[in-house]
Scaffold this motif. Sequence first.
Motif, short mmCIF file in Angstrom:
data_model
loop_
_atom_site.label_atom_id
_atom_site.label_comp_id
_atom_site.label_asym_id
_atom_site.label_seq_id
_atom_site.Cartn_x
_atom_site.Cartn_y
_atom_site.Cartn_z
N VAL A 5 0.93 -1.27 0.16
CA VAL A 5 0.02 -0.28 0.30
C VAL A 5 1.28 1.60 0.13
CG1 VAL A 5 -1.66 1.39 1.00
CG2 VAL A 5 -1.62 -1.49 1.65
N ARG A 7 0.86 5.67 0.02
CA ARG A 7 0.01 6.69 -0.01
C ARG A 7 0.49 8.15 -0.58
NH1 ARG A 7 -1.91 6.71 5.64
NH2 ARG A 7 -3.31 4.64 4.38
N ASP A 13 -6.75 8.52 -2.87
CA ASP A 13 -7.06 7.24 -2.20
C ASP A 13 -5.60 6.62 -1.91
OD1 ASP A 13 -9.51 7.44 -1.99
OD2 ASP A 13 -9.84 6.97 -3.84
N ASP A 14 -5.39 5.20 -1.14
CA ASP A 14 -4.19 4.44 -1.02
C ASP A 14 -4.09 3.78 -2.38
OD1 ASP A 14 -4.08 5.20 1.10
OD2 ASP A 14 -4.62 3.66 2.60
N GLU A 16 -2.86 0.63 -3.98
CA GLU A 16 -2.20 -1.12 -3.00
C GLU A 16 -1.99 -1.67 -4.64
OE1 GLU A 16 -5.69 -3.62 -2.73
OE2 GLU A 16 -5.84 -2.35 -0.63
N CYS A 30 1.40 8.22 -8.21
CA CYS A 30 0.14 8.42 -7.43
C CYS A 30 -0.96 8.27 -8.93
CB CYS A 30 -0.15 9.57 -6.61
SG CYS A 30 -2.06 9.62 -5.94
N ALA A 37 3.98 8.58 -4.36
CA ALA A 37 3.31 7.93 -2.89
C ALA A 37 4.81 6.95 -2.34
CB ALA A 37 1.91 7.21 -3.21
N ARG A 39 5.47 3.80 -0.15
CA ARG A 39 4.60 2.76 0.83
C ARG A 39 4.30 2.93 2.03
NH1 ARG A 39 8.94 -1.73 0.20
NH2 ARG A 39 9.73 -1.14 2.70
N ILE A 40 3.57 2.44 2.91
CA ILE A 40 3.40 2.51 4.49
C ILE A 40 2.89 1.26 4.86
CG2 ILE A 40 2.23 4.68 4.49
CD1 ILE A 40 -0.93 3.27 4.19
N THR A 42 1.09 -1.67 6.56
CA THR A 42 0.48 -2.39 6.90
C THR A 42 0.02 -3.63 7.35
OG1 THR A 42 -0.36 -3.31 4.86
CG2 THR A 42 -1.27 -0.56 4.92
#
Length: 95
Positions: A5, A7, A13-14, A16, A30, A37, A39-40, A42
């Motif tokens: 994911v 962001r 919106d995220d 994926e 993005c 964006a 990477r986060i 999760t």
Amino acid sequence: MPTYVFRCRQACDDVEQVHSMLTVPDDVECPVCSERARRIVTAARLGVGDSAAMRAHDATRATADAPTVVSSVPGSPRRSTPVTTNPLHRRLPRP
């Protein structure tokens, strides 16, 4: 391959994407605003599938999070004998 994911800073919106663990990028573009964006982190998405066991597991988890509201006890039998209105019966012991 795992799903990652991403962001962006503009609160779109995220995003994926599926990447191999060897080639996962730190950031991607993005698709909404064309910004980078990042990477986060999760929770792991381990339950992917459409088996009967997975559907039962998902249904059990869903009822734990948002139980359904019932109006009576499930499976309670209907009273086969009518309730008496005789005042002398009120003194009898109840089961």
